[in-house]
Design an enzyme around this catalytic site. Structure first.
Site, short mmCIF file in Angstrom:
data_model
loop_
_atom_site.label_atom_id
_atom_site.label_comp_id
_atom_site.label_asym_id
_atom_site.label_seq_id
_atom_site.Cartn_x
_atom_site.Cartn_y
_atom_site.Cartn_z
N LYS A 146 -2.31 -3.42 -9.92
CA LYS A 146 -1.68 -2.50 -10.87
C LYS A 146 -0.29 -2.12 -10.37
O LYS A 146 -0.11 -1.83 -9.20
CB LYS A 146 -2.56 -1.26 -11.08
CG LYS A 146 -2.80 -0.43 -9.85
CD LYS A 146 -3.76 0.70 -10.21
CE LYS A 146 -3.97 1.68 -9.08
NZ LYS A 146 -2.76 2.26 -8.50
N THR A 205 -5.10 7.73 -3.70
CA THR A 205 -5.27 9.09 -3.23
C THR A 205 -5.73 9.93 -4.40
O THR A 205 -5.39 9.65 -5.55
CB THR A 205 -3.95 9.67 -2.65
OG1 THR A 205 -2.95 9.69 -3.69
CG2 THR A 205 -3.45 8.88 -1.47
N CYS A 249 -3.21 8.17 -7.61
CA CYS A 249 -3.76 7.06 -8.40
C CYS A 249 -5.16 7.35 -8.94
O CYS A 249 -5.51 6.87 -10.03
CB CYS A 249 -3.74 5.79 -7.57
SG CYS A 249 -2.06 5.23 -7.27
N ASP A 290 -7.51 1.46 -4.88
CA ASP A 290 -6.43 1.30 -3.88
C ASP A 290 -6.84 1.52 -2.42
O ASP A 290 -6.06 2.11 -1.64
CB ASP A 290 -5.26 2.25 -4.22
CG ASP A 290 -4.61 1.91 -5.54
OD1 ASP A 290 -5.04 0.95 -6.20
OD2 ASP A 290 -3.66 2.63 -5.93
C1 C5J Z 1 -2.05 5.87 -4.64
C2 C5J Z 1 0.22 6.44 -4.10
N1 C5J Z 1 -2.92 4.87 -4.56
N2 C5J Z 1 -0.11 7.62 -3.59
N3 C5J Z 1 -0.73 5.56 -4.51
O1 C5J Z 1 -2.42 7.02 -4.80
O2 C5J Z 1 1.38 6.12 -4.18
#
Ligand code: C5J
Length: 227
Positions: free
Chosen positions: A129, A158, A162, A24
């Site tokens: 995803k 993060t 995720c 991400d």
């Molecule tokens: C990720 C989120 N990628 N924090 N997404 O961690 O919503």
């Protein structure tokens, strides 16, 4: 067999079957006009890891090792976004709303793109995803199986959302996961630290952790010699 110096003990490198997983690293989380910033987060901690993730991406490319990236996003009709996810956080800007970089967390919108510093090369897979974990409602497991991947070097953002969710999903599916501690970040440094500690607790209950330099040095030694 070579290993990567890691905690809680050295990470054994397989002869083949290792891949880099970048979670991400998309504009909506990392850029100042994005969703993360709109929620009041400081994006600087997330941006600070870009050089390390780039170094790993370039290192894997040089060694001819596979790289998988993910993005969190939904189709324009939000058909795979549960209403509960859309409501979560009770914020003014919700998933699907028009934000500074297009519709929030909607596939193919400008904010949903991977940051330019990490643009994948043609042929490098990007898995969209709908959830926090990269295995939920995606074909990541099939793609890894096709390439006989058993070991994952995990990076991205993060750390406690995720990245950690994906690590747990991967661990339950039998993958040996190493989290690269200077190539993952959170808006909340204390949550990142807690995750790094959790991953290696109880003898490595979810996996290993190490650094970009250690990973690249070990991979170069193992795969230059054997390639
Ligand atoms: C990720 C989120 N990628 N924090 N997404 O961690 O919503």
């Amino acid at each position: 067999m070579l290993t990567i110096p890691a905690q809680p003990y050295p990470y054994p490198l397989p002869d083949r079957g290792i891949a880099l997983l970048i979670i991400d690293m998309q504009r909506d989380f990392l850029e100042s006009g994005g969703f993360g910033a709109a929620l009041g987060n400081d994006v600087r901690p997330l941006r600070s890891i870009i050089p390390q993730v780039q170094a790993l991406q370039q290192g894997f490319r040089k060694l001819g090792l596979p790289i998988f990236q993910t993005i969190e996003g939904h189709p324009p009709d939000l058909s795979n976004c549960p209403p509960s996810k859309r409501q979560r956080g009770n914020s003014a800007l919700k998933i699907g709303d028009l934000g500074p970089m297009g519709r929030i967390l909607v596939l193919n919108e400008p904010g949903n793109a991977i940051i330019s510093e990490l643009t994948p090369l043609p042929g490098e897979p990007v898995i969209a995803k709908p959830g926090k974990g990269a295995f939920y409602a995606t074909d990541l497991a099939d793609q890894l199986q096709t390439q006989a991947i058993t070991h994952l070097i995990v990076t991205g953002v993060t750390t406690e959302v995720c990245v950690q969710t994906t690590l747990r999903e991967a661990n339950d599916r039998g993958y040996s996961c190493l989290l690269v501690e200077d190539a993952t970040a959170s808006y909340f440094p204390e949550f990142k630290q807690a995750t790094l500690d959790m991953v290696i607790s109880q003898g490595g209950i979810i996996g290993w952790r190490s650094t970009t330099d250690q990973v690249l040095q070990s991979l170069t030694a193992e795969y230059i010699e054997t390639s």
